[in-house]
Write a protein that holds these residues in place. Sequence first.
Motif: not given
Length: 178
Positions: A2-5, A10-17, A131-140
């Motif tokens: 099933k297509t998710l993105l 994808l392009r828009e989310g990566i551009r924002r990040m 784990v006790p960390i979160k990613p700093d930059f996330v596209s989706f």
Amino acid sequence: MKTLLTEEVLREGIRRMAGEIRQHYADRPLTIVGVLIGSVVLLADLIRLLDMPLRVEMVQARNNRKSTRPGPLVIDLGLLGGDVRGRHLLLVDDIFHTGNTLWELIPQLDELGPASIKTAVLLRKQGQSVVPIKPDFVSFDVPDAFVVGYGLDYRDRYRNLPYLAALEAAELGEEPPA
Ligand code: IMP
Ligand code: MG
């Protein structure tokens, strides 16, 4: 499957990040550290959106998974060529699932004396972090499904799909016994 993105999404989310990364680092000495193999498609697209001085390095983290279940992690920093001392490192990976990969990579890179270490991922799987960390930059953010495409594989297949898809239960092979 099933297509998710789609490619456009994808392009828009990566551009924002990329915009957020550009704004955060400005002209500080940045080294992008891609985590092989899953990050290569994201890495190629992301660095071309970052109009700023940067270096690119690679490390390898292999999860010896048999199927969709995480297995023991093997980290290899042997590909790191340049001196990262005093540089700002941005670790780029395809997906933050349990978080173990980045959680284990960070202290090993920290021993090399960088100015800072942050993380950027294409995807963050909901509710799976141990784990006790979160990613700093996330596209989706994505739901807890097994996803493929745009660099992510299932048993070494599908990395070359230009979009992101979720595999359905019937497409996932037999899980090995726990
Ligand atoms: P973590 O260490 O559990 O955060 O998992 C990160 C690594 O597991 C990623 O770099 C991927 O290689 C792999 N991974 C986790 N979830 C998926 C998925 O849904 N599809 C494909 N690979 C995945
Ligand atoms: Mg990976």
